[in-house]
Enzyme design. Structure first.
Site, mmCIF file in Angstrom:
data_model
loop_
_atom_site.group_PDB
_atom_site.id
_atom_site.type_symbol
_atom_site.label_atom_id
_atom_site.label_comp_id
_atom_site.label_asym_id
_atom_site.label_seq_id
_atom_site.Cartn_x
_atom_site.Cartn_y
_atom_site.Cartn_z
ATOM 1 N N ASP A 1 -4.976 3.090 -4.371
ATOM 2 C CA ASP A 1 -6.325 3.020 -3.809
ATOM 3 C C ASP A 1 -6.633 4.219 -2.910
ATOM 4 O O ASP A 1 -7.790 4.471 -2.579
ATOM 5 C CB ASP A 1 -6.580 1.695 -3.082
ATOM 6 C CG ASP A 1 -5.681 1.460 -1.882
ATOM 7 O OD1 ASP A 1 -4.714 2.230 -1.683
ATOM 8 O OD2 ASP A 1 -5.936 0.497 -1.133
ATOM 9 N N ARG A 2 -5.609 4.976 -2.524
ATOM 10 C CA ARG A 2 -5.833 6.163 -1.696
ATOM 11 C C ARG A 2 -5.675 7.428 -2.526
ATOM 12 O O ARG A 2 -5.058 7.416 -3.596
ATOM 13 C CB ARG A 2 -4.852 6.187 -0.517
ATOM 14 C CG ARG A 2 -4.997 4.982 0.383
ATOM 15 C CD ARG A 2 -4.044 5.039 1.560
ATOM 16 N NE ARG A 2 -4.072 3.766 2.272
ATOM 17 C CZ ARG A 2 -4.039 3.627 3.587
ATOM 18 N NH1 ARG A 2 -3.965 4.698 4.349
ATOM 19 N NH2 ARG A 2 -4.067 2.444 4.158
ATOM 20 N N ASP B 1 -1.420 6.876 -3.583
ATOM 21 C CA ASP B 1 -0.415 6.102 -2.855
ATOM 22 C C ASP B 1 0.174 5.028 -3.759
ATOM 23 O O ASP B 1 -0.095 4.990 -4.971
ATOM 24 C CB ASP B 1 -1.012 5.506 -1.580
ATOM 25 C CG ASP B 1 -1.999 4.379 -1.848
ATOM 26 O OD1 ASP B 1 -2.613 4.375 -2.930
ATOM 27 O OD2 ASP B 1 -2.155 3.497 -0.977
ATOM 28 N N SER C 1 0.808 -1.216 0.000
ATOM 29 C CA SER C 1 0.000 0.000 0.000
ATOM 30 C C SER C 1 0.843 1.269 0.000
ATOM 31 O O SER C 1 1.622 1.498 -0.917
ATOM 32 C CB SER C 1 -0.962 -0.034 1.198
ATOM 33 O OG SER C 1 -1.886 1.028 1.137
ATOM 34 N N HIS C 2 0.697 2.079 1.037
ATOM 35 C CA HIS C 2 1.331 3.395 1.107
ATOM 36 C C HIS C 2 2.695 3.353 1.794
ATOM 37 O O HIS C 2 3.277 4.404 2.072
ATOM 38 C CB HIS C 2 0.419 4.361 1.865
ATOM 39 C CG HIS C 2 0.057 3.863 3.238
ATOM 40 N ND1 HIS C 2 -0.770 2.776 3.419
ATOM 41 C CD2 HIS C 2 0.404 4.279 4.469
ATOM 42 C CE1 HIS C 2 -0.896 2.554 4.717
ATOM 43 N NE2 HIS C 2 -0.196 3.453 5.375
ATOM 44 N N ASP D 1 -0.285 1.786 -4.328
ATOM 45 C CA ASP D 1 -1.147 0.897 -5.123
ATOM 46 C C ASP D 1 -2.392 1.606 -5.647
ATOM 47 O O ASP D 1 -3.312 0.965 -6.157
ATOM 48 C CB ASP D 1 -1.528 -0.350 -4.335
ATOM 49 C CG ASP D 1 -2.382 -0.065 -3.113
ATOM 50 O OD1 ASP D 1 -2.243 1.026 -2.524
ATOM 51 O OD2 ASP D 1 -3.192 -0.935 -2.703
ATOM 52 N N LYS E 1 -11.247 0.568 -2.188
ATOM 53 C CA LYS E 1 -11.206 2.021 -2.331
ATOM 54 C C LYS E 1 -10.465 2.352 -3.617
ATOM 55 O O LYS E 1 -9.693 1.547 -4.120
ATOM 56 C CB LYS E 1 -10.541 2.673 -1.120
ATOM 57 C CG LYS E 1 -9.217 2.075 -0.651
ATOM 58 C CD LYS E 1 -8.780 2.755 0.637
ATOM 59 C CE LYS E 1 -7.574 2.067 1.246
ATOM 60 N NZ LYS E 1 -7.942 1.007 2.189
#
Length: 583
Positions: free
Chosen positions: A304-305, A300, A124-125, A302, A400
């Site tokens: 999704d944010r 981010d 992720s982030h 991947d 998300k």
């Protein structure tokens, strides 16, 4: 055609392979240990039902971080050995997390096949590189993260695993070249389909939004735009969507070449880590040459944010989802028939609650974790949802979706300016937010993150906060001693969620102190880092008086911040005099 053999490899369990809501995340040095990744993948195959493995179609891709390409080849070989019929891989191993969800739900293979699940390779982030983070998670046939029932089974298998299956003589597949590579094994044909990473996702976005109206906005000389992918996988979509489809200038894209180490940066779209975008938007500590763009956004690792910015103006994620919900029906064609309901994670501010009440919409408050939204969406109960950690989305997929949120904001701006494109001044991001506060009130809100705190110290802090809840008069006495202007705590608990869809109960989801005037303090431990614990402290105050909604957020929240830090004895337990990140 290559014929492969199945090899059974002896192995032993590793400690701590329990996947959280975001999968399994560790440092790269942990994942590269012999058998470590293989144990987790095999345990996942064991945890899935037979029809989701044998003869199935799986997606294997991720955000492109370091070790992804090696991991993809390992998973392909293990999928073949376990009887999987096809593996779909995004070109160069790149697929954003929302795009994986879209591919599972929307894509048909060249032979009419549909995916039953996916291994997503992302942390992720969190940073990437040889000394940084790697992660893997499994998503189900609805496109959403594996539920607890599956992740618990995966964990149980990791504790007892003694062998895994792999087709060791299967040659590596060239994942840079689009096309289908066919092999033959003991159970027949096995295909690896490398496909364009962006096409399915772009097609889905075009079915949701009015691209022509957004294009008109972006082509207006008065509207300037900047998008920062932070060298994450969003870069694989940014040029296709914003430049090719919507006509933005290439110069409006920042850091949109995906890199294994995210360019040495921290791919977390907030005011601390998206430094270049923040400076360009006029929100940095030092002034920049020229006028900032009207609209800015970041993603981010991947994708999704998202972070949404106006000219010299930051939109909190809590406000962002509330504003999208308030404007969705009139601004976004996908929602023209109305919203089924809205939902937010518990730590997210109550801005969405007020919109739901005003518009008479179903409203849900859920624990942190996108799977809870997914349950509501699968049951047709929720259209738009969000969480304060820069995650926003809708029922078009079951993750998300950062780029979706950016397109939603551009749609709202396009709608607000549709009769104004030839005027002197466009309606700005700040105008939209301030008008929203006038109508719905403002939720002053901030989050303090204390990262990589000693796990024992973090646990002790949380236990002390729970213990204090047994005597609210004593809590209020302490608070009045810190700041007499802060109102009394009227309720305190550990948040518990009863899922209205499947009846499951989620306990210990965060510690809440709720004040008489609508203020809130929330404390949570987050499992998204790979080392130590992260304590998240959320501070919120609601203001209905339009004459008081324009205050500086940190100034408005200062008394509550002081109370939160002293009541929790944050520095005493953690040794930290300041948070790692403030958002």
């Amino acid at each position: 055609m290559t014929v492969f053999q199945v090899t059974r490899v002896d192995t032993k369990p590793f400690d701590g392979q329990k996947p959280g809501t975001s999968g399994l995340r560790k440092k790269v040095k942990v994942f590269v240990q012999p058998h470590y990744l293989q144990n987790f993948v095999q345990s996942t195959f064991y945890a899935l039902s037979a029809e989701n493995v044998r003869g199935a179609t799986l997606v294997v891709s991720g955000d492109g971080r370091y070790y992804s390409k090696d991991a993809i080849q390992i998973i392909i070989k293990m999928a073949a050995a376990n009887g999987v019929r096809r593996v779909w891989v995004g070109q160069n191993g790149l697929l954003s997390t929302p795009a994986v969800s879209a591919v599972i739900r929307e894509r048909f293979g060249h032979d009419g096949s549909k995916a039953t699940g996916a291994f997503i390779l992302t942390a992720s982030h969190n940073p990437g590189g040889p000394h940084e983070d790697f992660g893997i998670k499994y998503n189900m046939g609805n496109g959403g993260p594996a539920p607890e029932g599956i992740t618990d089974k995966i964990f149980e298998h990791t504790k007892t695993i003694s062998e895994y299956l792999i087709a060791e003589n299967l040659p590596d597949v060239d994942i840079s070249a689009i096309g289908v590579t066919t092999f033959t094994g003991p159970e027949g044909q096995f295909d690896v389909d490398v496909f364009d990473s962006a096409s399915d996702y772009v097609k889905l976005m075009k079915s949701i939004f009015d691209f022509e109206s957004i294009r008109k906005l972006l082509s207006n000389a008065k509207f300037t735009f900047c998008y920062d992918a932070l060298h994450g996988v969003a870069g694989a979509y940014a040029n296709r969507i914003f430049v090719e489809e919507l006509g933005a200038q290439e110069s409006s894209l920042l850091n949109c070449v995906p890199k294994e180490d995210f360019g040495g940066g921290h791919p977390d779209p907030n005011l601390t880590y998206a430094k270049e975008l923040v400076a360009r938007m006029g929100l940095g500590k030092s002034s920049v040459a020229g006028e900032p763009p009207e609209f800015g956004a970041a993603a981010d690792g991947d994708a999704d944010r998202n972070m949404i910015l106006g000219k010299r103006f930051f939109v909190t994620p809590s406000d962002s989802v509330a504003i999208i919900a308030a404007n969705a029906v009139e601004s976004i064609p996908y929602f023209s028939g109305g919203l089924k309901g809205v939902a937010r994670s518990m730590p997210t501010s109550a801005a969405l609650d007020v919109v739901a009440k005003h518009l008479n919409l179903k409203f849900f408050e859920v624990p942190t974790g996108w799977k809870f939204f997914g349950n509501l969406m699968d049951a047709g109960m929720c259209s738009v949802c969000g969480e304060e950690s820069f995650g926003t989305g809708s029922d078009h997929i079951r993750e998300k979706d950062g780029i979706w949120a950016v397109l939603a904001w551009l749609s709202i701006l396009a709608h607000k300016n549709k009769d104004n494109l030839n005027g002197d001044k466009l309606v700005s991001v700040e105008d939209i937010v301030r008008k929203h506060w006038e109508v719905y009130g403002r939720h002053y809100y901030t989050r303090y993150d204390y990262e990589n705190v000693d796990s024992g110290a973090a646990k002790n802090l949380m236990e002390n906060l729970i213990k204090m809840q047994s005597s609210l008069p004593e809590v209020n006495k302490i608070i009045k001693g810190i700041c007499s202007d802060v109102s009394n705590v009227v309720h305190a608990d550990e948040f518990e969620y009863n899922d209205p869809v499947d009846g499951s109960v989620s306990k210990h989801q965060g510690i809440r102190y709720l004040f008489e005037d609508g203020s809130r303090l929330v404390f949570r431990l987050s499992g998204t880092g790979s080392e130590g614990a992260t304590i998240r402290l959320y501070i919120e105050q609601y203001e209905k008086d339009p004459s008081k909604t324009g205050r500086d957020s940190q100034e408005a929240l200062a008394p509550l911040v002081d109370v939160a830090l002293k009541l929790s004895k944050m520095e005493g337990f953690t040794g930290r005099s300041a948070p790692t990140v403030i958002t």
